[in-house]
Design a protein around this motif. Sequence first.
Motif, PDB file in Angstrom:
ATOM      1  N   VAL A  95       0.804  -1.116   0.078  1.00  0.00           N
ATOM      2  CA  VAL A  95       0.195   0.016  -0.095  1.00  0.00           C
ATOM      3  C   VAL A  95       0.864   1.285   0.049  1.00  0.00           C
ATOM      4  N   TYR A  96       0.847   2.106  -1.051  1.00  0.00           N
ATOM      5  CA  TYR A  96       1.502   3.246  -1.229  1.00  0.00           C
ATOM      6  C   TYR A  96       0.514   4.444  -1.133  1.00  0.00           C
ATOM      7  N   GLU A  97       1.042   5.727  -0.488  1.00  0.00           N
ATOM      8  CA  GLU A  97       0.438   6.875  -0.475  1.00  0.00           C
ATOM      9  C   GLU A  97       1.106   7.996  -1.043  1.00  0.00           C
ATOM     10  N   GLN A 102       2.116  15.719  -4.690  1.00  0.00           N
ATOM     11  CA  GLN A 102       2.488  14.534  -5.486  1.00  0.00           C
ATOM     12  C   GLN A 102       3.859  14.580  -5.980  1.00  0.00           C
ATOM     13  N   LYS A 103       4.849  14.956  -5.042  1.00  0.00           N
ATOM     14  CA  LYS A 103       6.217  14.884  -5.563  1.00  0.00           C
ATOM     15  C   LYS A 103       6.895  13.557  -4.669  1.00  0.00           C
ATOM     16  N   ASP A 104       6.150  12.887  -4.007  1.00  0.00           N
ATOM     17  CA  ASP A 104       6.665  11.706  -3.195  1.00  0.00           C
ATOM     18  C   ASP A 104       5.626  10.687  -2.952  1.00  0.00           C
ATOM     19  N   THR A 105       6.191   9.468  -2.774  1.00  0.00           N
ATOM     20  CA  THR A 105       5.428   8.339  -2.660  1.00  0.00           C
ATOM     21  C   THR A 105       5.829   7.599  -1.483  1.00  0.00           C
ATOM     22  N   ALA A 106       5.039   7.218  -0.485  1.00  0.00           N
ATOM     23  CA  ALA A 106       5.360   6.426   0.718  1.00  0.00           C
ATOM     24  C   ALA A 106       4.714   5.417   0.834  1.00  0.00           C
ATOM     25  N   LEU A 107       5.569   4.338   1.334  1.00  0.00           N
ATOM     26  CA  LEU A 107       4.863   2.786   1.707  1.00  0.00           C
ATOM     27  C   LEU A 107       4.327   2.803   3.120  1.00  0.00           C
ATOM     28  N   VAL A 108       3.013   2.525   3.042  1.00  0.00           N
ATOM     29  CA  VAL A 108       2.486   2.652   4.547  1.00  0.00           C
ATOM     30  C   VAL A 108       1.925   1.423   4.805  1.00  0.00           C
ATOM     31  N   ALA A 109       1.966   0.422   4.160  1.00  0.00           N
ATOM     32  CA  ALA A 109       1.811  -0.931   4.613  1.00  0.00           C
ATOM     33  C   ALA A 109       1.993  -2.220   3.373  1.00  0.00           C
ATOM     34  N   HIS A 110       2.119  -3.290   4.044  1.00  0.00           N
ATOM     35  CA  HIS A 110       2.459  -4.633   3.158  1.00  0.00           C
ATOM     36  C   HIS A 110       1.734  -5.665   3.688  1.00  0.00           C
ATOM     37  N   LYS A 230      11.838  -4.216  -8.784  1.00  0.00           N
ATOM     38  CA  LYS A 230      11.117  -2.954  -8.063  1.00  0.00           C
ATOM     39  C   LYS A 230      11.311  -1.625  -8.969  1.00  0.00           C
ATOM     40  N   LEU A 231      10.065  -0.973  -8.851  1.00  0.00           N
ATOM     41  CA  LEU A 231      10.118   0.533  -9.523  1.00  0.00           C
ATOM     42  C   LEU A 231      10.894   1.424  -8.926  1.00  0.00           C
ATOM     43  N   PRO A 232      11.685   2.454  -9.442  1.00  0.00           N
ATOM     44  CA  PRO A 232      12.004   3.512  -8.696  1.00  0.00           C
ATOM     45  C   PRO A 232      11.534   4.023  -7.596  1.00  0.00           C
ATOM     46  N   PHE A 233      10.298   4.515  -7.559  1.00  0.00           N
ATOM     47  CA  PHE A 233       9.697   5.126  -6.576  1.00  0.00           C
ATOM     48  C   PHE A 233       9.548   3.789  -5.253  1.00  0.00           C
ATOM     49  N   GLU A 234       9.421   2.628  -5.504  1.00  0.00           N
ATOM     50  CA  GLU A 234       9.309   1.524  -4.598  1.00  0.00           C
ATOM     51  C   GLU A 234      10.600   1.494  -3.948  1.00  0.00           C
ATOM     52  N   GLN A 235      11.745   1.543  -4.591  1.00  0.00           N
ATOM     53  CA  GLN A 235      13.223   1.662  -4.000  1.00  0.00           C
ATOM     54  C   GLN A 235      13.198   2.751  -3.063  1.00  0.00           C
ATOM     55  N   ARG A 236      12.596   4.115  -3.402  1.00  0.00           N
ATOM     56  CA  ARG A 236      12.899   5.101  -2.746  1.00  0.00           C
ATOM     57  C   ARG A 236      11.973   5.065  -1.422  1.00  0.00           C
ATOM     58  N   ALA A 237      10.860   4.457  -1.463  1.00  0.00           N
ATOM     59  CA  ALA A 237      10.006   4.500  -0.428  1.00  0.00           C
ATOM     60  C   ALA A 237      10.366   3.345   0.548  1.00  0.00           C
ATOM     61  N   GLN A 238      11.174   2.294   0.151  1.00  0.00           N
ATOM     62  CA  GLN A 238      11.341   1.390   1.066  1.00  0.00           C
ATOM     63  C   GLN A 238      12.715   1.619   1.585  1.00  0.00           C
ATOM     64  N   THR A 240      13.684   4.680   2.426  1.00  0.00           N
ATOM     65  CA  THR A 240      13.188   5.842   3.376  1.00  0.00           C
ATOM     66  C   THR A 240      12.879   5.296   4.868  1.00  0.00           C
ATOM     67  N   LEU A 241      12.455   3.940   4.677  1.00  0.00           N
ATOM     68  CA  LEU A 241      12.069   3.428   5.977  1.00  0.00           C
ATOM     69  C   LEU A 241      13.348   2.819   6.669  1.00  0.00           C
ATOM     70  N   ALA A 242      14.319   2.350   5.858  1.00  0.00           N
ATOM     71  CA  ALA A 242      15.537   1.780   6.333  1.00  0.00           C
ATOM     72  C   ALA A 242      15.267   0.634   6.839  1.00  0.00           C
ATOM     73  N   ASP A 243      15.733   0.720   8.196  1.00  0.00           N
ATOM     74  CA  ASP A 243      15.721  -0.760   9.280  1.00  0.00           C
ATOM     75  C   ASP A 243      14.190  -0.725   9.748  1.00  0.00           C
ATOM     76  N   GLN A 244      13.171  -0.021   9.423  1.00  0.00           N
ATOM     77  CA  GLN A 244      12.014  -0.469   9.702  1.00  0.00           C
ATOM     78  C   GLN A 244      11.073  -1.271   8.428  1.00  0.00           C
ATOM     79  N   TYR A 245      11.906  -1.074   7.355  1.00  0.00           N
ATOM     80  CA  TYR A 245      11.073  -1.903   6.328  1.00  0.00           C
ATOM     81  C   TYR A 245      11.311  -3.643   6.569  1.00  0.00           C
ATOM     82  N   CYS A 246      10.354  -4.297   6.935  1.00  0.00           N
ATOM     83  CA  CYS A 246      10.433  -5.752   7.059  1.00  0.00           C
ATOM     84  C   CYS A 246      10.612  -6.430   5.644  1.00  0.00           C
ATOM     85  N   ARG A 247      11.688  -6.976   5.614  1.00  0.00           N
ATOM     86  CA  ARG A 247      11.862  -7.898   4.289  1.00  0.00           C
ATOM     87  C   ARG A 247      11.371  -9.305   4.823  1.00  0.00           C
ATOM     88  N   PRO A 248      10.832 -10.308   3.745  1.00  0.00           N
ATOM     89  CA  PRO A 248      10.540 -11.384   3.939  1.00  0.00           C
ATOM     90  C   PRO A 248      11.573 -12.143   4.242  1.00  0.00           C
TER      91      PRO A 248
END
Length: 341
Positions: A95-97, A102-110, A230-238, A240-248
Amino acid sequence: MKRNIVIASLLLPMMAAAVLTSCHGGSMPAAKDPEVQLEAALEESTSEIPMATATVGQKTYQVADIADSMHVYKPNVDVSRCFFVISKKEYRLYVYEVSADQKDTALVAHFPVCYAVNKEAKTRSGDMCTPECTMDNPFRITQIQDATSWCHDFGDGRGSLKAYGAWFLRLETPGFTGVGIHGSTNNEASVPGRDSEGCIRMRDSDLLVLHDSFATIGTPVIIKAYTEPKLPFEQRAQQTLADQYCRPVPGNPAANSPAAATSDPATPSVDKPDVPASASETVIDRAPAAAVQPDASTSLGEKPSEAELKKLQRGAVNTPKAAPSAPKKPAVNTANNKKKK
């Protein structure tokens, strides 16, 4: 001069031996971090998460060999600016917001998901594939339907069983009908994995969170091919979360443990090829996006109670019939005004 040549000829073998000793001697190199290995593998366009098999009841099916779970980073979002990206490669729904400017995209859930048995793009009805689309031409949620009572007969003598969780988020997929996002009642062990006929299947509890906090009529849904990185905006959004992003993490304990084979013996569900929208089904057109408020019981990533989930697992055979009542008018649904494809 000859003396220097002789000395050099003697030193070269000794230096080579020293190099070999330094390479092969001493302690073994440390094992690689499995998360790092997975991240590196997913960067390759032709890679995919390794698969394992799990058996429930009378059926064996393919599951992604990872331990993955729902994660919500930002529960309070403007759903009018949200969109979903489903990655076949990663067996995830993101889920992205989009920001207000409209200049940025944030990852809000997966959420981990299960899609069709075959990983290729759908080309015809009955091919056991999930359709795909691009960012330029996304699918959209056209209906949000109450699927609590929707059942399916698995042909194993037990009759009709509930199979779709609480909601069916119907997608507009040009050229195909009956494709949507729904739960995994009586088949939760298939998530994440490949087992449906074409729909996107989620864990029942995850579906409630998606529905209450993020989904609305008109939400764009992009289903990416399993070869797409991964698309460029996906890479940036993930990033941005750095260590908070939970990878499988590789190694799915649910798929490899004896519990998977001895759990509820219900045969895994099979998606209906085209679930009809009739007057007997509750069709909900959500309020305008700005007016939607997340339900406190399932927002913030909180799981519903066991009692709530058990309500979804009661077989229709033992469900008492309700007393007859006056017929109700079909719910008005603006999505039905569109020409069906």
